[in-house]
Design a protein around this motif. Structure first.
Motif, short mmCIF file in Angstrom:
data_model
loop_
_atom_site.label_atom_id
_atom_site.label_comp_id
_atom_site.label_asym_id
_atom_site.label_seq_id
_atom_site.Cartn_x
_atom_site.Cartn_y
_atom_site.Cartn_z
N ALA A 1 -8.68 35.66 1.94
CA ALA A 1 -9.81 36.59 2.76
C ALA A 1 -9.59 37.84 2.21
CB ALA A 1 -9.98 36.08 4.02
N CYS A 2 -9.00 38.21 1.39
CA CYS A 2 -8.91 39.72 1.04
C CYS A 2 -8.67 39.70 -0.57
CB CYS A 2 -7.85 40.54 1.80
SG CYS A 2 -6.06 40.36 1.48
N ILE A 3 -8.78 41.17 -1.10
CA ILE A 3 -8.56 41.77 -2.28
C ILE A 3 -7.35 42.23 -2.47
CG2 ILE A 3 -9.42 42.61 -4.60
CD1 ILE A 3 -12.26 42.30 -3.07
N PRO A 4 -6.19 41.79 -2.92
CA PRO A 4 -5.00 42.36 -3.12
C PRO A 4 -5.05 43.86 -4.11
CG PRO A 4 -4.63 40.43 -4.24
CD PRO A 4 -6.11 40.27 -3.76
N GLY A 5 -4.54 44.81 -4.21
CA GLY A 5 -4.61 45.88 -4.99
C GLY A 5 -3.37 45.54 -6.18
N PRO A 6 -2.88 46.64 -7.06
CA PRO A 6 -2.18 46.30 -7.99
C PRO A 6 -0.68 46.08 -7.55
CG PRO A 6 -2.70 48.74 -7.95
CD PRO A 6 -3.86 47.99 -7.12
N PRO A 7 0.28 45.65 -8.32
CA PRO A 7 1.69 45.65 -8.33
C PRO A 7 2.43 46.85 -7.79
CG PRO A 7 1.01 44.28 -10.09
CD PRO A 7 -0.09 45.24 -9.70
N ALA A 8 3.23 46.71 -7.06
CA ALA A 8 4.03 47.78 -6.57
C ALA A 8 4.65 48.45 -7.82
CB ALA A 8 5.14 47.78 -5.65
N TRP A 9 4.99 49.86 -7.84
CA TRP A 9 5.40 50.79 -9.00
C TRP A 9 4.54 50.52 -10.27
CZ3 TRP A 9 8.73 47.15 -6.22
CH2 TRP A 9 9.50 47.61 -5.36
N GLY A 10 3.31 50.42 -10.02
CA GLY A 10 2.71 50.29 -11.12
C GLY A 10 2.81 49.12 -12.24
N GLY A 11 3.41 48.27 -11.39
CA GLY A 11 3.49 46.81 -12.22
C GLY A 11 5.10 46.78 -12.78
N GLY A 12 5.50 48.06 -12.72
CA GLY A 12 6.99 47.91 -13.35
C GLY A 12 8.06 47.60 -12.47
#
Length: 428
Positions: A187-198
């Motif tokens: 029921a929500c939209i997550p943002g990008p991974p932590a540390w820019g995906g790194g």
């Protein structure tokens, strides 16, 4: 022809064996591992020729570990160093039992659970044990990590942000560990991974406070409350320039509730915590004193607005007017203003905007709270009804209106839905 085929296969086998011996790997060690060992957590096979394989590691595994006293001490020390942030328990109360604790303070709770929350904040703490195992299933290396995610929720917004901190503990047979972190939710939209995906790299005793995760609820309006369940996914590896081996982990996080029913805009709270309306006697005078008297002096079955017997919100305007009429104006004993109280007005408890309100006033105890100076009050009982289920209080009109306005605002800030229970807390 068959003899020629067998000869070519034998030559190829000898060539492979010679190549493995040149790399220092025995042919037996290079044999593929088809499945993780049973009862060894989440494991990933190391690659032949990798740094880990040369060290004797056949598997990298991820296991959960409990949050220790040492972990909490490190979190507390780190949080105490942040200007303007209170991490220490207030009055000896564990932050997990403090409804006003900050996200940082919640992280230091001694409660044995991953997620500690109050109505407006939460902290997730999760211990990771990174393990290297040989082919026999023996542990030959370990690294301890603690991941925390803390967040303060905005009751007027459907977006929220988590600040991520990772603490590296004791390492044995492991020089460094890399960690990548992402999240998902219902029921929500997550943002990008932590540390820019790194991935961040940590050695024993180090820490990283730079990670962030974000979320946005899909709830925009309407009377329903949606629950977003957060889950985390980790990728952990030992540094290896040629053959990195990633081990995967996942675990559950906080539950966040969002709705569009209360107030002018949708917003969110942490779930599973009883809502509170807080009124201080220093600010709301006679009204707050009257409510406190009701909670302390009505019978055990009638002391409403407490944690054991909370009130239930009913925001319907017509029903609220009807309840107020029955408690304050209906015969046979309607409210009569007292000449010793300036601008005397009937103040009822339980409130008219609750399902418990609206009792006929002739059944209520009737009181006059009087200020005697130095922050002290006395309560004169005008009429003491046996087993009274309610009170009517003689209160100055401006005080009554001010207290009512505060209750209404806190219904919004606590996002108390129609039909939801809440506690009334009186403070000095």
């Amino acid at each position: 022809m068959k003899h020629a085929t067998r000869l070519l296969a034998a030559i190829a086998s000898l060539a492979l064996t010679a190549a493995l011996l040149t790399l220092g790997i025995s042919p037996a060690a290079a044999a593929p591992l088809s499945a993780a060992p049973e009862s060894h957590g989440t494991c990933t096979a190391t690659a032949p020729g990798s740094k880990l394989a040369r060290q004797g590691a056949a598997w990298t595994c991820i296991r959960e570990r409990p949050v220790t006293a040492g972990d909490l001490a490190r979190i507390r020390a780190r949080t105490a160093a942040v200007p303007g942030v209170a991490a220490a328990p207030r009055d000896g109360v564990d932050p997990g039992d403090d409804p006003d604790a900050s996200p940082e303070a919640l992280c230091t709770s001694t409660k044995r659970q991953d997620v500690v929350a109050n109505r407006h904040a939460y902290c997730m703490r999760h211990g990771i044990l990174y393990v290297l195992e040989n082919r026999a299933g023996d542990t030959i290396g370990t690294a301890e990590l603690l991941v925390t995610a803390r967040s303060a929720l905005d009751y007027k917004s459907v977006k929220w942000l988590e600040n991520i901190a990772v603490y590296a503990g004791k390492y044995d047979g492991v020089s460094a560990v890399r960690l990548a972190l992402s999240s998902s939710c219902t029921a929500c939209i997550p943002g990008p991974p932590a540390w820019g995906g790194g991935a961040i790299e940590l050695s024993a005793g180090t820490e990283d406070q730079t990670g962030q995760l974000s979320y946005e609820s899909t709830t925009r309006g309407g009377g329903e409350r949606s629950r977003s369940m957060i889950a985390y996914q980790s990728q952990t590896e030992s540094p290896d320039g040629v053959y990195p081996v990633i081990s995967y982990g996942q675990w559950a996080g906080a539950s966040v509730a969002c709705d569009g029913q209360v107030g002018q805009s949708p917003g969110c709270i942490a779930t599973d915590n009883l809502a509170r309306v807080v009124l201080s006697k220093s600010e709301y005078g006679a009204s707050a004193v009257a409510y406190e008297w009701a909670q302390n002096n009505l019978g055990d079955n009638n002391a409403m607005g407490t944690a054991k017997r909370p009130l239930t919100r009913d925001g319907d305007e017509a029903r609220a007017k009807s309840r107020s009429y029955y408690t304050c104006k209906a015969p046979p004993k309607p409210f009569v203003a007292d000449p010793t109280v300036v601008n005397d007005e009937c103040d009822e408890f339980p409130f008219a905007r609750t399902r418990q309100g609206g009792t006929l006033g002739s059944m209520c105890a009737e009181i006059i709270p009087r200020y005697v100076g130095g922050g002290a009050w006395r309560v004169d009982v005008v009429r003491d009804e046996p087993v009274a289920p309610c009170i009517r209080a003689h209160v100055p009109s401006d005080v009554n209106q001010k207290a009512g306005g505060s209750v209404g605002r806190q219904v919004q800030s606590e996002r108390i839905l129609q039909g939801e229970a809440y506690q009334v807390v009186i403070t000095p």
